[in-house]
Design a protein around this motif. Structure first.
Motif, PDB file in Angstrom:
ATOM      1  N   PRO A 163      -7.109   4.899   4.913  1.00  9.53           N
ATOM      2  CA  PRO A 163      -6.275   3.792   5.409  1.00  9.53           C
ATOM      3  C   PRO A 163      -4.838   3.785   4.912  1.00  9.53           C
ATOM      4  O   PRO A 163      -4.047   2.926   5.322  1.00  9.53           O
ATOM      5  CB  PRO A 163      -7.023   2.550   4.899  1.00  9.53           C
ATOM      6  CG  PRO A 163      -7.730   3.013   3.668  1.00  9.53           C
ATOM      7  CD  PRO A 163      -8.148   4.435   3.971  1.00  9.53           C
ATOM      8  N   GLU A 164      -4.454   4.736   4.053  1.00  9.75           N
ATOM      9  CA  GLU A 164      -3.133   4.673   3.410  1.00  9.75           C
ATOM     10  C   GLU A 164      -1.991   4.521   4.401  1.00  9.75           C
ATOM     11  O   GLU A 164      -1.069   3.715   4.181  1.00  9.75           O
ATOM     12  CB  GLU A 164      -2.894   5.917   2.552  1.00  9.75           C
ATOM     13  CG  GLU A 164      -1.537   5.895   1.859  1.00  9.75           C
ATOM     14  CD  GLU A 164      -1.220   7.175   1.084  1.00  9.75           C
ATOM     15  OE1 GLU A 164      -0.074   7.315   0.646  1.00  9.75           O
ATOM     16  OE2 GLU A 164      -2.128   8.027   0.923  1.00  9.75           O
ATOM     17  N   ALA A 165      -1.995   5.281   5.483  1.00  5.02           N
ATOM     18  CA  ALA A 165      -0.864   5.255   6.416  1.00  5.02           C
ATOM     19  C   ALA A 165      -0.683   3.873   7.039  1.00  5.02           C
ATOM     20  O   ALA A 165       0.453   3.369   7.154  1.00  5.02           O
ATOM     21  CB  ALA A 165      -1.064   6.305   7.500  1.00  5.02           C
ATOM     22  N   TYR A 166      -1.767   3.234   7.423  1.00  7.18           N
ATOM     23  CA  TYR A 166      -1.656   1.904   8.026  1.00  7.18           C
ATOM     24  C   TYR A 166      -1.290   0.848   6.995  1.00  7.18           C
ATOM     25  O   TYR A 166      -0.517  -0.077   7.288  1.00  7.18           O
ATOM     26  CB  TYR A 166      -2.948   1.552   8.765  1.00  7.18           C
ATOM     27  CG  TYR A 166      -2.967   2.180  10.147  1.00  7.18           C
ATOM     28  CD1 TYR A 166      -2.197   1.645  11.176  1.00  7.18           C
ATOM     29  CD2 TYR A 166      -3.696   3.333  10.404  1.00  7.18           C
ATOM     30  CE1 TYR A 166      -2.153   2.228  12.427  1.00  7.18           C
ATOM     31  CE2 TYR A 166      -3.667   3.930  11.655  1.00  7.18           C
ATOM     32  CZ  TYR A 166      -2.895   3.375  12.668  1.00  7.18           C
ATOM     33  OH  TYR A 166      -2.844   3.971  13.906  1.00  7.18           O
ATOM     34  N   LEU A 167      -1.816   0.974   5.802  1.00  6.65           N
ATOM     35  CA  LEU A 167      -1.422   0.049   4.745  1.00  6.65           C
ATOM     36  C   LEU A 167       0.058   0.208   4.413  1.00  6.65           C
ATOM     37  O   LEU A 167       0.768  -0.780   4.164  1.00  6.65           O
ATOM     38  CB  LEU A 167      -2.282   0.291   3.503  1.00  6.65           C
ATOM     39  CG  LEU A 167      -3.771  -0.063   3.642  1.00  6.65           C
ATOM     40  CD1 LEU A 167      -4.536   0.401   2.408  1.00  6.65           C
ATOM     41  CD2 LEU A 167      -3.959  -1.550   3.870  1.00  6.65           C
ATOM     42  N   ALA A 168       0.536   1.461   4.416  1.00  8.14           N
ATOM     43  CA  ALA A 168       1.948   1.721   4.129  1.00  8.14           C
ATOM     44  C   ALA A 168       2.840   1.133   5.215  1.00  8.14           C
ATOM     45  O   ALA A 168       3.919   0.594   4.924  1.00  8.14           O
ATOM     46  CB  ALA A 168       2.187   3.222   3.996  1.00  8.14           C
ATOM     47  N   ALA A 169       2.402   1.217   6.472  1.00  6.82           N
ATOM     48  CA  ALA A 169       3.191   0.663   7.577  1.00  6.82           C
ATOM     49  C   ALA A 169       3.306  -0.852   7.446  1.00  6.82           C
ATOM     50  O   ALA A 169       4.400  -1.423   7.604  1.00  6.82           O
ATOM     51  CB  ALA A 169       2.550   1.032   8.911  1.00  6.82           C
ATOM     52  N   ALA A 170       2.189  -1.514   7.161  1.00  3.98           N
ATOM     53  CA  ALA A 170       2.218  -2.966   7.001  1.00  3.98           C
ATOM     54  C   ALA A 170       3.112  -3.365   5.831  1.00  3.98           C
ATOM     55  O   ALA A 170       3.904  -4.306   5.935  1.00  3.98           O
ATOM     56  CB  ALA A 170       0.790  -3.488   6.802  1.00  3.98           C
ATOM     57  N   PHE A 194      10.883   1.484  17.329  1.00  2.00           N
ATOM     58  CA  PHE A 194      10.109   1.232  16.120  1.00  2.00           C
ATOM     59  C   PHE A 194      10.978   0.716  14.978  1.00  2.00           C
ATOM     60  O   PHE A 194      12.085   1.191  14.767  1.00  2.00           O
ATOM     61  CB  PHE A 194       9.407   2.518  15.662  1.00  2.00           C
ATOM     62  CG  PHE A 194       8.495   3.107  16.704  1.00  2.00           C
ATOM     63  CD1 PHE A 194       7.291   2.497  17.013  1.00  2.00           C
ATOM     64  CD2 PHE A 194       8.859   4.262  17.383  1.00  2.00           C
ATOM     65  CE1 PHE A 194       6.457   3.026  17.976  1.00  2.00           C
ATOM     66  CE2 PHE A 194       8.033   4.808  18.350  1.00  2.00           C
ATOM     67  CZ  PHE A 194       6.825   4.182  18.653  1.00  2.00           C
ATOM     68  N   ASP A 195      10.418  -0.234  14.245  1.00  4.66           N
ATOM     69  CA  ASP A 195      11.073  -0.720  13.031  1.00  4.66           C
ATOM     70  C   ASP A 195      10.804   0.212  11.859  1.00  4.66           C
ATOM     71  O   ASP A 195      11.619   0.320  10.944  1.00  4.66           O
ATOM     72  CB  ASP A 195      10.553  -2.120  12.680  1.00  4.66           C
ATOM     73  CG  ASP A 195      10.871  -3.145  13.750  1.00  4.66           C
ATOM     74  OD1 ASP A 195      12.058  -3.451  13.927  1.00  4.66           O
ATOM     75  OD2 ASP A 195       9.936  -3.618  14.415  1.00  4.66           O
ATOM     76  N   VAL A 196       9.642   0.864  11.871  1.00  3.00           N
ATOM     77  CA  VAL A 196       9.187   1.687  10.758  1.00  3.00           C
ATOM     78  C   VAL A 196       8.487   2.918  11.305  1.00  3.00           C
ATOM     79  O   VAL A 196       7.814   2.851  12.335  1.00  3.00           O
ATOM     80  CB  VAL A 196       8.203   0.887   9.859  1.00  3.00           C
ATOM     81  CG1 VAL A 196       7.461   1.787   8.885  1.00  3.00           C
ATOM     82  CG2 VAL A 196       8.937  -0.211   9.106  1.00  3.00           C
ATOM     83  N   VAL A 197       8.666   4.059  10.631  1.00  2.00           N
ATOM     84  CA  VAL A 197       7.914   5.278  10.956  1.00  2.00           C
ATOM     85  C   VAL A 197       7.204   5.749   9.694  1.00  2.00           C
ATOM     86  O   VAL A 197       7.828   5.978   8.657  1.00  2.00           O
ATOM     87  CB  VAL A 197       8.831   6.397  11.483  1.00  2.00           C
ATOM     88  CG1 VAL A 197       8.034   7.687  11.688  1.00  2.00           C
ATOM     89  CG2 VAL A 197       9.490   5.984  12.791  1.00  2.00           C
ATOM     90  N   ILE A 198       5.877   5.879   9.782  1.00  2.00           N
ATOM     91  CA  ILE A 198       5.068   6.450   8.707  1.00  2.00           C
ATOM     92  C   ILE A 198       4.508   7.758   9.229  1.00  2.00           C
ATOM     93  O   ILE A 198       3.816   7.785  10.253  1.00  2.00           O
ATOM     94  CB  ILE A 198       3.913   5.514   8.287  1.00  2.00           C
ATOM     95  CG1 ILE A 198       4.460   4.151   7.844  1.00  2.00           C
ATOM     96  CG2 ILE A 198       3.069   6.166   7.195  1.00  2.00           C
ATOM     97  CD1 ILE A 198       5.322   4.192   6.609  1.00  2.00           C
TER      98      ILE A 198
END
Length: 252
Positions: free
Chosen positions: A146-153, A130-134
């Motif tokens: 939707p915050e977690a997915y918006l934060a990942a993007a 993974f490049d990012v972990v939220i």
């Protein structure tokens, strides 16, 4: 149809990459019983895909006299202990994740588990996954918000609408779809037939990056056509509101 790869693939963890729901349920039952309460399978199933602080509140309602943070920490520790003894990989998840990385597609882990548990699972993956972990403790609002997915993007520097999510729960699918992420539902413990998933796959076994590209391309095409129809309708009959057509689902 020409394959169009998404900018990133955003992965749920519990129930999607690892089958940890039985671990969570046993940890919940043990904690409640230790405080003199009882916990049913139905009550445990109601928490599948939820944020851990909602789980903590349910534990408190069943007589657990601990703070929410303490409950979250204890449950996470018990689940991590079980993972250390046996990592319950979901069929096809590791293979697809590895193939995406080999294809050069960026990935993020978007989980409501706490960060140290996410890193615990990540440590068992024998490649840079993974490049990012939220995680659940890095956002204010748990899924289905939707915050977690918006934060990942945002962390990846891409538009949420240019991403694909893979989810197994109703709350997770709702979170990803609300963030405008193309969402593949892979039902496990809960049915997703009435969820906003764009596509339903019964399993990840045998799936390849090209399958994800096809889903992404199809969604972008049908989404663009729906947008054009809504634009045309707004000019011809402004008093009516058009519902966008249902997005086709793959079930094979």
């Amino acid at each position: 149809m020409t394959a169009q790869f998404p900018a990133a693939v955003l992965w749920d963890m519990d129930g999607t990459i690892v089958d940890t729901e039985p671990y969570w349920m046993s940890a919940q039952t043990a904690l409640i019983e230790a405080h003199g309460g009882s916990w049913s399978h139905e009550e445990a199933m109601d928490l599948v895909g939820s944020g851990l602080w909602r789980t903590a509140q349910a534990m408190q309602a069943h007589g657990v006299s601990m703070s929410e943070d303490a409950i979250v920490s204890l449950l996470s520790e018990r689940v991590m202990e079980q993972i250390s003894a046996s990592v319950p990989w979901r069929p096809g998840a590791m293979e697809l994740l590895k193939a995406l990385r080999e294809q050069g597609i960026r990935t993020a882990l978007v989980t409501m588990s706490i960060g140290r548990m996410a890193e615990h699972v990540r440590a068992f993956i024998p490649f840079d996954a993974f490049d990012v972990v939220i995680s659940g403790d890095s956002v204010t609002n748990a899924k289905p918000h939707p915050e977690a997915y918006l934060a990942a993007a945002e962390a990846l520097g891409v538009a949420a609408g240019d991403c694909v999510a893979i989810e197994d729960s109703t709350t997770g699918v709702a979170s990803a779809a609300a963030a405008s992420v193309v969402t593949i539902g892979v039902p496990h413990y809960l049915p997703l037939d009435d969820s906003p998933a764009h596509v339903l796959w019964p399993t990840l076994l045998g799936r390849r990056p090209g399958d994800i590209a096809e889903v992404f391309a199809l969604h972008r095409e049908t989404g663009a056509r729906a947008s054009e129809r809504r634009h045309s309708q707004s000019h011809s009959t402004p008093s009516q509101t058009e519902r966008p057509p249902m997005t086709p689902r793959f079930t094979s």
